[in-house]
Design a protein around this motif. Structure first.
Motif, mmCIF file in Angstrom:
data_model
loop_
_atom_site.group_PDB
_atom_site.id
_atom_site.type_symbol
_atom_site.label_atom_id
_atom_site.label_comp_id
_atom_site.label_asym_id
_atom_site.label_seq_id
_atom_site.Cartn_x
_atom_site.Cartn_y
_atom_site.Cartn_z
ATOM 1 N N GLY A 134 0.838 -1.461 0.197
ATOM 2 C CA GLY A 134 0.230 -0.273 -0.071
ATOM 3 C C GLY A 134 0.803 1.136 -0.143
ATOM 4 N N GLY A 135 2.362 1.749 0.413
ATOM 5 C CA GLY A 135 2.900 2.330 -0.070
ATOM 6 C C GLY A 135 2.957 2.948 -1.215
ATOM 7 N N LEU A 136 2.767 4.756 -1.290
ATOM 8 C CA LEU A 136 3.614 4.876 -2.542
ATOM 9 C C LEU A 136 4.774 4.345 -3.303
ATOM 10 C CD1 LEU A 136 2.271 7.646 -4.583
ATOM 11 C CD2 LEU A 136 3.647 8.395 -3.296
ATOM 12 N N LEU A 137 5.584 3.784 -3.029
ATOM 13 C CA LEU A 137 7.086 3.955 -3.081
ATOM 14 C C LEU A 137 6.183 2.145 -3.721
ATOM 15 C CD1 LEU A 137 9.942 5.283 -1.402
ATOM 16 C CD2 LEU A 137 9.096 6.229 -3.874
ATOM 17 N N PHE A 138 5.956 1.356 -3.427
ATOM 18 C CA PHE A 138 5.667 -0.168 -3.807
ATOM 19 C C PHE A 138 4.229 -0.337 -4.482
ATOM 20 C CE2 PHE A 138 8.718 -0.006 -0.293
ATOM 21 C CZ PHE A 138 9.255 -1.088 -0.515
ATOM 22 N N GLY A 139 3.793 0.605 -5.374
ATOM 23 C CA GLY A 139 2.724 0.588 -6.104
ATOM 24 C C GLY A 139 1.933 0.905 -5.488
ATOM 25 N N GLY A 140 1.357 1.151 -4.333
ATOM 26 C CA GLY A 140 -0.029 1.818 -3.681
ATOM 27 C C GLY A 140 -0.699 2.249 -4.166
ATOM 28 N N GLY A 141 -0.192 3.495 -4.569
ATOM 29 C CA GLY A 141 -1.190 4.933 -4.797
ATOM 30 C C GLY A 141 -1.135 6.191 -3.365
ATOM 31 N N ILE A 142 -1.920 6.782 -3.377
ATOM 32 C CA ILE A 142 -1.673 8.193 -2.575
ATOM 33 C C ILE A 142 -2.124 7.789 -1.367
ATOM 34 C CG2 ILE A 142 -3.157 9.465 -4.004
ATOM 35 C CD1 ILE A 142 -0.098 10.351 -1.640
ATOM 36 N N SER A 143 -3.524 6.998 -1.372
ATOM 37 C CA SER A 143 -4.428 6.760 -0.571
ATOM 38 C C SER A 143 -4.293 6.247 0.464
ATOM 39 C CB SER A 143 -5.543 5.439 -1.022
ATOM 40 O OG SER A 143 -4.110 4.603 -1.096
ATOM 41 N N LEU A 144 -3.901 5.729 0.593
ATOM 42 C CA LEU A 144 -2.319 5.163 2.089
ATOM 43 C C LEU A 144 -2.081 6.330 2.512
ATOM 44 C CD1 LEU A 144 -2.296 3.789 4.812
ATOM 45 C CD2 LEU A 144 0.065 2.759 3.539
ATOM 46 N N PHE A 145 -1.156 7.215 2.196
ATOM 47 C CA PHE A 145 -0.939 8.670 2.626
ATOM 48 C C PHE A 145 -1.540 9.618 3.062
ATOM 49 C CE2 PHE A 145 1.444 12.030 1.935
ATOM 50 C CZ PHE A 145 2.652 12.658 3.403
ATOM 51 N N ILE A 146 -2.971 9.552 2.252
ATOM 52 C CA ILE A 146 -3.642 10.651 2.817
ATOM 53 C C ILE A 146 -3.913 10.178 4.129
ATOM 54 C CG2 ILE A 146 -6.034 11.059 2.084
ATOM 55 C CD1 ILE A 146 -4.581 11.143 -0.797
ATOM 56 N N THR A 147 -4.849 8.646 4.481
ATOM 57 C CA THR A 147 -4.923 8.177 5.595
ATOM 58 C C THR A 147 -3.915 8.840 6.500
ATOM 59 O OG1 THR A 147 -6.338 6.117 4.555
ATOM 60 C CG2 THR A 147 -5.928 6.087 6.528
ATOM 61 N N GLN A 148 -2.409 8.053 6.781
ATOM 62 C CA GLN A 148 -1.679 8.376 7.459
ATOM 63 C C GLN A 148 -1.626 10.083 7.720
ATOM 64 O OE1 GLN A 148 -1.436 4.917 8.205
ATOM 65 N NE2 GLN A 148 0.539 5.831 8.598
ATOM 66 N N LEU A 149 -2.028 10.857 6.540
ATOM 67 C CA LEU A 149 -1.659 12.208 6.993
ATOM 68 C C LEU A 149 -3.077 12.688 7.551
ATOM 69 C CD1 LEU A 149 -0.658 15.178 6.306
ATOM 70 C CD2 LEU A 149 -1.750 14.989 4.446
ATOM 71 N N ILE A 150 -4.725 12.041 8.211
ATOM 72 C CA ILE A 150 -5.273 12.878 8.324
ATOM 73 C C ILE A 150 -5.811 12.839 10.026
ATOM 74 C CG2 ILE A 150 -7.937 12.127 8.437
ATOM 75 C CD1 ILE A 150 -7.751 11.620 5.388
ATOM 76 N N GLY A 151 -4.857 10.682 10.170
ATOM 77 C CA GLY A 151 -4.499 10.216 11.957
ATOM 78 C C GLY A 151 -3.635 11.189 12.165
ATOM 79 N N VAL A 152 -2.121 11.745 11.596
ATOM 80 C CA VAL A 152 -1.479 13.148 12.293
ATOM 81 C C VAL A 152 -1.942 13.896 12.881
ATOM 82 C CG1 VAL A 152 0.904 14.208 11.081
ATOM 83 C CG2 VAL A 152 0.904 11.650 11.015
ATOM 84 N N VAL A 153 -2.990 15.061 11.290
ATOM 85 C CA VAL A 153 -3.360 15.966 11.674
ATOM 86 C C VAL A 153 -4.602 16.273 12.963
ATOM 87 C CG1 VAL A 153 -4.555 18.427 10.245
ATOM 88 C CG2 VAL A 153 -2.969 16.972 9.389
ATOM 89 N N THR A 154 -4.988 15.066 12.358
ATOM 90 C CA THR A 154 -6.301 15.079 13.762
ATOM 91 C C THR A 154 -5.629 14.921 15.085
ATOM 92 O OG1 THR A 154 -7.672 14.067 12.111
ATOM 93 C CG2 THR A 154 -8.530 13.903 13.916
ATOM 94 N N VAL A 155 -4.937 13.726 15.468
ATOM 95 C CA VAL A 155 -3.964 13.285 16.374
ATOM 96 C C VAL A 155 -3.538 14.918 17.268
ATOM 97 C CG1 VAL A 155 -2.535 12.232 17.834
ATOM 98 C CG2 VAL A 155 -4.221 11.395 16.080
ATOM 99 N N PHE A 156 -2.742 15.440 16.282
ATOM 100 C CA PHE A 156 -1.777 16.967 16.523
ATOM 101 C C PHE A 156 -2.898 18.002 17.149
ATOM 102 C CE2 PHE A 156 -1.503 21.317 16.054
ATOM 103 C CZ PHE A 156 -0.045 21.565 16.379
#
Length: 446
Positions: A372-394
């Motif tokens: 699912g990682g961007l560098l392994f062919g997973g696209g941007i969706s997982l990164f966006i999910t991770q970003l949402i989590g980081v921002v929300t928790v901040f």
């Protein structure tokens, strides 16, 4: 031979065959039951051992924070670390664990106070008591992170009030979102062992506390430049880092809660590689920037690598772990300088190590995850999910932390007096001295 005799013999053969089938089937089922029982026992023992390793990290945090601060405050540091775990254990047992893992809604758990319910919703094979003690030591870690950033000027009673609230509510709610089946879990966020759940929560709360408190006396000049207030014992700080590095082998591999899960070996490898890369990179960068290989930055670089890899330790390969650790080791140096320029006084670099590198490590999963990682062919969706989590928790941890510290400051008082700060919190808060045979002219040197 008569037909009757042949029939009788045939019946005996059939009977003996059925008897053997039943016997061996029973033995097979018994062996399967025994194997299952053994697996549960192994998983339980592994989870408990991992919990004990993570508990030992409290000693590591205490040594790091005491070593990076001045001798006159060492006892106060120890007391804060001790009470983070002692009071935290009680409130996490009473309500925190229920908020985090109880059945409820996507925001918070609402069942299981005082461990009274079965927690069947978790689908665990190990006893709930084993899982509870493992989660308790994690909760204590999140609370203890704040201690270092608020060191040397915090009212002890005000700190205790904070410690209870973060362990009872602020931390468990984030844990429910990500580990307890909450809304971020439903989105598919990956934070295997807590770069965000544990470290960023503690780091962002530490940032709020440092801002509300203000800097230590003598830390900054009128022109905005910073003065070094060296810690009293680098050896103690280094011992603390080694203890934390050791304890992290419970923190990350232990998060499988399954000794029969052979991925614990690869998780241990990614954990170690990231820590090593963080230390090496921090040493190199500090050497280039300052002309000397800085000891404290190198120690924090190892911790930065450990924090950075914690989210994706089970989801990235060895090379990716090295890259994540190296980047974290570089980030921590620039982050410490950034907060110094803002005149946010963080004596041990807790915000940079745990908040900033915890956020980076969580985002790194979206880039380096083999599935699912961007560098392994997973696209941007997982990164966006991770970003949402980081921002929300901040916003959650920093926002509630800021409100909490402001409330404590108004009701109890968060900062000690100038006189007490100069004298040292060991004496003013606890009536003791950590080094009674080591005479220091405090007023002259501080």
């Amino acid at each position: 031979m008569s037909i009757r005799v042949m029939s009788s013999e045939f019946s005996k053969v059939i009977f003996m065959t059925l008897l053997l089938v039943i016997l061996f089937s029973g033995m097979a089922f018994a062996q399967q039951d025994q194997a299952a029982a053994n697996a549960v026992a192994i998983d339980t023992v592994w989870t408990l051992i991992a919990a004990f390793l993570v508990f030992f990290m409290q000693a590591g945090f205490a040594m790091v924070e005491a070593g990076f601060t001045r001798a006159k405050n060492a006892g106060n540091i120890i007391m804060k670390n001790m009470m983070d775990f002692a009071s935290g254990s009680l409130v996490f047992w009473a309500v925190g664990f229920a908020f985090m893992f109880g059945s409820g809604n996507s925001f918070i758990g609402t069942t299981g106070y005082f461990l009274q319910d079965s927690f069947a919703n978790l689908g665990l094979d190990i006893p709930i008591a084993a899982f509870f003690i493992f989660q308790t030591v994690f909760a204590a870690t999140a609370a203890t992170i704040v201690s270092g950033a608020m060191a040397e000027r915090t009212n002890f009673s005000g700190y205790l009030a904070y410690s209870v609230v973060i362990t009872a509510f602020i931390y468990p709610v984030v844990g429910h979102w990500i580990w307890g089946g909450g809304w971020l879990a439903e989105m598919g966020i990956i934070d295997f062992a807590g770069s965000t759940v544990v470290h960023s929560v503690g780091g962002w709360a530490a940032l709020a506390g440092a801002i509300v408190l203000g800097p230590r006396i003598g830390k900054y000049n009128e022109d905005g430049s910073a003065n070094a207030l060296p810690g009293h014992n680098l050896l103690m700080a280094a011992l603390g880092v080694f203890i934390l590095w050791f304890g992290w082998f419970g923190f990350n591999p232990g998060s499988t809660v399954a000794g029969t899960d052979l991925s614990i070996a690869s998780i241990a490898v990614t954990t170690n590689l990231a820590a090593a890369a963080g230390a090496v990179m921090a040493m190199i960068v500090s050497w280039i920037k300052y002309g000397k290989a800085d000891v404290s930055m190198t120690l924090n670089g190892a911790l930065a690598g450990l924090v950075g890899i914690t989210a994706g330790t089970a989801n990235v390969g060895n090379l990716s772990a090295v890259i994540i650790g190296a980047i974290a080791g570089m980030i921590v140096i620039y982050s410490v300088e950034f907060f110094d320029r803002l005149q946010i006084d963080d004596p041990v670099g807790a915000v940079s190590v745990h908040g900033v590198c915890g956020a980076f490590g969580t985002l790194a999963v979206g880039i380096f995850a083999t599935d699912g990682g961007l560098l392994f062919g997973g696209g941007i969706s997982l990164f966006i999910t991770q970003l949402i989590g980081v921002v929300t928790v901040f916003f959650w941890a920093f926002g509630l932390g800021f409100v909490l510290f402001k409330a404590i400051d108004a009701l109890i008082g968060l900062r000690v007096t100038e006189e007490d700060e100069i004298e040292g919190l060991d004496y003013s808060e606890h009536g003791a001295e950590s080094y009674p045979d080591f005479m220091v002219n405090i007023k002259a040197k501080n």
